[in-house]
Scaffold this motif. Structure first.
Motif, PDB file in Angstrom:
ATOM      1  N   ASN A 186       5.217   4.661   4.047  1.00  0.00           N
ATOM      2  CA  ASN A 186       5.137   4.816   2.596  1.00  0.00           C
ATOM      3  C   ASN A 186       4.408   6.097   2.214  1.00  0.00           C
ATOM      4  O   ASN A 186       4.809   6.820   1.297  1.00  0.00           O
ATOM      5  CB  ASN A 186       4.418   3.619   1.974  1.00  0.00           C
ATOM      6  N   THR A 242      -5.647  -3.229   0.059  1.00  0.00           N
ATOM      7  CA  THR A 242      -5.894  -2.050  -0.753  1.00  0.00           C
ATOM      8  C   THR A 242      -6.422  -2.533  -2.095  1.00  0.00           C
ATOM      9  O   THR A 242      -6.807  -3.700  -2.222  1.00  0.00           O
ATOM     10  CB  THR A 242      -4.590  -1.226  -0.882  1.00  0.00           C
ATOM     11  N   ASN A 285       0.152   5.581  -5.289  1.00  0.00           N
ATOM     12  CA  ASN A 285       1.413   4.877  -5.043  1.00  0.00           C
ATOM     13  C   ASN A 285       2.482   5.427  -5.991  1.00  0.00           C
ATOM     14  O   ASN A 285       2.413   5.218  -7.202  1.00  0.00           O
ATOM     15  CB  ASN A 285       1.209   3.375  -5.279  1.00  0.00           C
ATOM     16  N   GLU A 322      -4.039   2.217  -5.575  1.00  0.00           N
ATOM     17  CA  GLU A 322      -2.590   2.334  -5.764  1.00  0.00           C
ATOM     18  C   GLU A 322      -2.256   3.119  -7.033  1.00  0.00           C
ATOM     19  O   GLU A 322      -1.284   3.885  -7.051  1.00  0.00           O
ATOM     20  CB  GLU A 322      -1.940   0.952  -5.794  1.00  0.00           C
ATOM     21  N   VAL A 380      -4.845   7.008   6.561  1.00  0.00           N
ATOM     22  CA  VAL A 380      -4.103   5.862   7.100  1.00  0.00           C
ATOM     23  C   VAL A 380      -3.445   6.204   8.438  1.00  0.00           C
ATOM     24  O   VAL A 380      -3.321   5.329   9.308  1.00  0.00           O
ATOM     25  CB  VAL A 380      -3.065   5.306   6.095  1.00  0.00           C
ATOM     26  N   THR A 394      -4.286  -1.049   7.634  1.00  0.00           N
ATOM     27  CA  THR A 394      -4.504  -0.210   6.448  1.00  0.00           C
ATOM     28  C   THR A 394      -4.584  -1.024   5.160  1.00  0.00           C
ATOM     29  O   THR A 394      -4.694  -0.447   4.082  1.00  0.00           O
ATOM     30  CB  THR A 394      -3.381   0.823   6.299  1.00  0.00           C
ATOM     31  N   VAL A 395      -4.491  -2.328   5.268  1.00  0.00           N
ATOM     32  CA  VAL A 395      -4.577  -3.193   4.098  1.00  0.00           C
ATOM     33  C   VAL A 395      -5.633  -4.261   4.370  1.00  0.00           C
ATOM     34  O   VAL A 395      -5.911  -4.568   5.530  1.00  0.00           O
ATOM     35  CB  VAL A 395      -3.210  -3.858   3.769  1.00  0.00           C
ATOM     36  N   THR A 443       2.198   1.238   5.532  1.00  0.00           N
ATOM     37  CA  THR A 443       1.508   2.269   4.765  1.00  0.00           C
ATOM     38  C   THR A 443       1.794   3.685   5.249  1.00  0.00           C
ATOM     39  O   THR A 443       1.929   4.606   4.437  1.00  0.00           O
ATOM     40  CB  THR A 443      -0.009   2.009   4.750  1.00  0.00           C
ATOM     41  N   GLU A 459       2.632  -4.056   7.167  1.00  0.00           N
ATOM     42  CA  GLU A 459       1.964  -2.807   7.543  1.00  0.00           C
ATOM     43  C   GLU A 459       2.992  -1.678   7.474  1.00  0.00           C
ATOM     44  O   GLU A 459       3.603  -1.290   8.456  1.00  0.00           O
ATOM     45  CB  GLU A 459       1.384  -2.928   8.959  1.00  0.00           C
ATOM     46  N   ALA A 487       0.851  -1.181   0.000  1.00  0.00           N
ATOM     47  CA  ALA A 487       0.000   0.000   0.000  1.00  0.00           C
ATOM     48  C   ALA A 487       0.890   1.236   0.000  1.00  0.00           C
ATOM     49  O   ALA A 487       1.682   1.452   0.918  1.00  0.00           O
ATOM     50  CB  ALA A 487      -0.910  -0.006   1.225  1.00  0.00           C
TER      51      ALA A 487
END
Length: 244
Positions: free
Chosen positions: A178, A212, A221, A217, A199, A209-210, A175, A173, A138
């Motif tokens: 990221n 996704t 992303n 994305e 998130v 958070t996933v 996110t 995990e 994610a």
């Protein structure tokens, strides 16, 4: 696109997710990337399920350390043929275009070298599901521990071409970190900023958070959105150095 498969997220180690796939018709259960056995065994026991298969995306310990104990209970292990020497519990080696099944549901194997040299992902097209291991996260992607930017950029291009509704089950995990990098990579992308706000609130509330989706994305992303190998490589190097 709906599926009748039951997908259960099992938290493991410090930030891993192990995924259980249960087919209520055949009563089969698959475990994807069991980093440790105990929480997986507890989760299936709670539901009265029996694990018949393990699917590994790559050889790293935090995806395979639970294999032996679960295999001893009767499960068969399928994973990347290119990493057979590094997965001693492996029963069936898989390559691009091979498939595995749970009941009548088929998962096609896509080779995604980069994070590791033999990394694979499992795409269940008819169910619109993708088990992406450490290739696609994610708002992120896996570090290039054994591969090149060109290889991982190619992976991003392939996965970005999947239908937007495809649900992505990744293995960590990551996110928030990221997302905090993503707002630096794409400061003018309002969708990224909005998602980061969401998130961060989810994690503050102790929520996952996933999964996704590919559509989400594609919008947020920075690695899936990279338009060239050079841009991807710059972003991957910047994220490797990022502390946020």
């Amino acid at each position: 696109m709906a599926t009748d498969l039951e997908i259960v997220r099992v938290a493991a180690l410090s930030d891993n997710y192990v995924w259980l796939i249960h087919d209520p018709v055949s009563d089969e259960t698959v475990v994807v990337d069991p980093s440790e056995a105990a929480p997986v065994i507890a989760a299936v026991a709670q539901r009265g399920w029996t694990i018949s298969q393990i699917w590994n995306t790559h050889w790293h310990f935090d995806h395979t350390d639970g294999n032996a104990e679960i295999k001893a209970m009767g499960a068969k292990v399928s994973g990347p043929a290119a990493e057979a020497e590094r997965i001693p519990t492996l029963d069936t080696g898989l390559r691009e275009g091979d498939s595995v099944r749970i009941g009548k549901h088929v998962a096609s194997v896509i080779e995604t070298p980069g994070h590791t040299a033999g990394h694979i992902v499992f795409h269940m097209a008819e169910d619109a599901l993708l088990f992406s291991g450490d290739t696609l996260f994610a708002m992120g992607c896996g570090r290039l521990t054994e591969g090149s930017p060109a290889e991982m950029f190619g992976n991003m291009q392939r996965l970005a071409a999947l239908p937007d509704e495809t649900i992505v089950y990744c293995a960590h995990e990551y996110t928030v970190s990221n997302g905090r990098y993503a707002v630096i990579a794409e400061p003018d992308n309002r969708a990224v900023a909005d998602r980061l706000h969401v998130v961060e609130a989810q994690r503050a509330a102790g929520e996952a958070t996933v999964p996704t989706t590919i559509g989400t994305e594609r919008a947020t992303n920075p690695f899936l959105r990279a338009t060239s190998v050079e841009q991807f490589a710059d972003r991957r190097a910047a994220k490797d150095a990022f502390r946020g």
